[in-house]
Scaffold this active site. Structure first.
Site, mmCIF file in Angstrom:
data_model
loop_
_atom_site.group_PDB
_atom_site.id
_atom_site.type_symbol
_atom_site.label_atom_id
_atom_site.label_comp_id
_atom_site.label_asym_id
_atom_site.label_seq_id
_atom_site.Cartn_x
_atom_site.Cartn_y
_atom_site.Cartn_z
ATOM 1 N N LYS A 47 13.366 -75.540 -80.612
ATOM 2 C CA LYS A 47 12.482 -76.686 -80.820
ATOM 3 C C LYS A 47 11.906 -77.116 -79.480
ATOM 4 C CE LYS A 47 12.710 -81.046 -80.717
ATOM 5 N NZ LYS A 47 11.319 -81.374 -80.258
ATOM 6 N N GLY A 81 17.378 -82.699 -71.638
ATOM 7 C CA GLY A 81 16.534 -83.862 -71.856
ATOM 8 C C GLY A 81 17.186 -85.115 -71.318
ATOM 9 N N THR A 126 19.397 -88.587 -70.938
ATOM 10 C CA THR A 126 20.794 -88.926 -71.196
ATOM 11 C C THR A 126 20.939 -89.664 -72.517
ATOM 12 O OG1 THR A 126 21.382 -88.944 -68.854
ATOM 13 C CG2 THR A 126 22.757 -90.265 -70.329
ATOM 14 N N ALA A 169 19.128 -89.376 -75.291
ATOM 15 C CA ALA A 169 19.062 -88.406 -76.382
ATOM 16 C C ALA A 169 20.297 -87.515 -76.384
ATOM 17 C CB ALA A 169 17.796 -87.572 -76.268
ATOM 18 N N GLU A 174 22.327 -80.746 -70.694
ATOM 19 C CA GLU A 174 21.853 -80.896 -69.317
ATOM 20 C C GLU A 174 20.912 -82.088 -69.328
ATOM 21 O OE1 GLU A 174 19.694 -81.307 -66.439
ATOM 22 O OE2 GLU A 174 18.634 -79.474 -66.995
ATOM 23 N N CYS A 192 14.722 -83.069 -63.056
ATOM 24 C CA CYS A 192 15.954 -83.825 -63.282
ATOM 25 C C CYS A 192 16.862 -83.899 -62.056
ATOM 26 C CB CYS A 192 16.721 -83.236 -64.462
ATOM 27 S SG CYS A 192 17.014 -81.463 -64.317
ATOM 28 N N GLU A 212 16.834 -93.475 -63.540
ATOM 29 C CA GLU A 212 15.979 -92.300 -63.401
ATOM 30 C C GLU A 212 14.543 -92.674 -63.759
ATOM 31 O OE1 GLU A 212 16.160 -87.605 -64.500
ATOM 32 O OE2 GLU A 212 16.546 -89.001 -66.155
#
Length: 479
Positions: A178, A230, A232, A234, A252, A286, A384
């Site tokens: 996806k 993606g 944190t 989610a 990750e 990231c 972030e």
């Protein structure tokens, strides 16, 4: 404009005329550049079913490691044929400078396929070990974990897909991919290359969609493992679902990495390297070091060097070879980044570079921004931002610098800058983070990558990245 009418499921391009479309707009021109059909829950069901059939098929499960490696290598060869075009497609979708996209989105996916193909050639499916009690032997067998749901973000879409797809294929798994709605076009190009390479039907399936489709896929009863890169927030939700289902998951997630500048550092050399260490891909990376920790004795010097670097970078069209900073991926994301810049000002930090938009008529651009006089507890120092925004914090002693570096919910990357490499290694050992660069930072595909704390669970890349897609079975044999 690149328009796809169907979804890649079960080795076929299935017409999806009634599905809503996902439209992709150029972040530099704001114009429509392509569209694909959005997957429905029914499409996900079909993709998972196709992956389950392929998992046990003679065409895939019946292959020995050498034949599987040959198919994976053929896939890599197909990607080489259109390497420049694929890299440019990423730049067009998310604003990544082409100078970054060519190695990161063009070459690295190819290298990862070849790396894991070679690894599977040399890894025995079974090994025999003598029992510790001396009463026979044990056969340790490696088997594919099963159907993998791979959910990837928009910032490095092809590379982060291959972080999951390459080891999954090497292990003998099948994959339902996806992609992010912002970067769906390249996922279809990868599927086309896999199809040309002769991957059996159902080994790779692509179901583009939003968070709702991702959630449906994660919880699907036909999925055996989830691999996600993606945010944190989610990732936490995905981890909760996988924990309840006792489903293996690799996460990750986000980062707010620190750069410790030691008082013996070559500040001028450091500043030149920060473009790739702290502002890579327009700050939409990231692991980048966005918290610069400077010794108080050299604080002003470090601030001036970092601000000078930010002001010197060329902001512009991502396909131009001279561009160093491209646009944000979307108007909404630019608004988010600019809200953090406004927050930094309201928190009392001193803006010493950037903070505004460049003089460009169209596109979602933000000039690289640097804040000094930042409180370590402020939101711009802790959250972030995922954009070209850096903060410079002072420290008095190296022990304090380590405390500041570790005083974060995240632990994904980090750097140390010093003329004494041994000192740098010692500091790196004390940092609570999954990876640290000494006087530079660059991922090593042959070594594990992942985070501590809120930066995730599990590891990708290296031999450890292959192990994540394998079940280990022990078969006990008597004397």
């Amino acid at each position: 404009m690149l328009v796809h009418e169907g979804l890649y499921i079960g080795g076929e391009w299935r017409t999806a005329a009634d599905n809503p479309s996902i439209e992709v707009r150029s972040p530099s021109t704001e114009e429509l550049i392509g569209s694909v059909p959005a997957a429905t829950p029914g499409d996900v069901d079909a993709a998972v079913a196709a992956a389950r059939r392929a998992l046990r098929s003679a065409e895939w499960a019946g292959l020995d490691p050498e034949r599987r490696a040959e198919l994976i290598t053929r896939f890599a060869d197909e990607l080489v044929a259109d390497l420049s075009e694929r890299a440019a497609l990423t730049s067009k979708q998310n604003g990544m400078p082409i100078s970054v996209a060519l190695p990161a989105e063009g070459e690295l996916p190819v290298g990862l396929l070849r790396y894991y193909a070679e690894m599977i050639r040399n890894q025995p499916v079974e090994e025999c070990r003598p029992r510790l009690d001396g009463r026979g032997t044990t056969v340790v067998r490696r088997e594919p974990v099963g159907v993998v749901a791979a959910i990837v973000p928009w910032n490095f879409p092809q590379t982060l897909t291959m972080f999951k797809l390459a080891p999954a294929l090497a292990a003998g798994c099948t994959v339902v991919l996806k992609p992010s709605p912002e970067t769906v076009l390249d996922a279809f190009e990868l599927a086309a290359a896999a199809d040309r390479a002769g991957l059996p039907p159902g080994v790779l399936n692509v179901v583009p969609g939003g968070a709702d489709i991702g959630s449906y896929l994660v919880a699907h009863p036909g999925v055996d493992k989830v691999a996600f890169t993606g945010s944190t927030a989610a990732g936490r939700s995905i981890g909760e679902v996988c924990g309840r289902l006792l489903r293996p998951v690799t996460l990750e997630l986000g980062g707010k990495s620190a750069a410790i500048v030691v008082d013996d550092a070559d500040v001028a050399a450091m500043a030149q390297r920060l473009a790739g260490v702290s502002l890579l891909n327009n700050g939409q990376t990231c692991y980048i070091s966005t918290r610069i920790l400077a010794p108080r004795s050299r604080y002003d010097e470090v601030v001036d060097a970092v601000a000078g670097l930010a002001d010197s970078l060329t902001v512009g069209e991502p396909l131009a070879r001279t561009t160093q900073i491209g646009p944000m991926v979307s108007s909404r994301h630019r608004d988010r980044v600019e809200s953090y810049i406004a927050l930094g000002v309201s928190e009392g930090a001193k803006m010493v570079a950037g903070g505004d938009r460049p003089d460009i008529d169209r596109g979602w651009f933000v000039r690289p921004t640097v804040f000094a006089g930042v409180d370590a507890g402020s939101r711009i120092a802790r959250e972030e931002i995922f954009g070209p925004v850096l903060v410079v914090l002072p420290y008095d002693e190296l022990d304090e610098a380590v405390v500041l570096a570790n005083d974060s919910d995240y632990g994904l990357g980090g750097t140390v800058w010093t003329s004494d490499v041994d000192k740098g290694i010692d500091l790196a050992r004390r940092m609570e983070t999954g990876s640290v660069g000494v006087n530079f930072y660059s991922l090593d595909p042959g070594a594990p990558f992942g985070g501590y704390k809120d930066s995730g669970l599990g590891r990708e890349l290296g031999p450890e990245g292959l192990t994540a897609y394998q079940h280990l079975k022990s078969i006990y044999l008597p004397l």
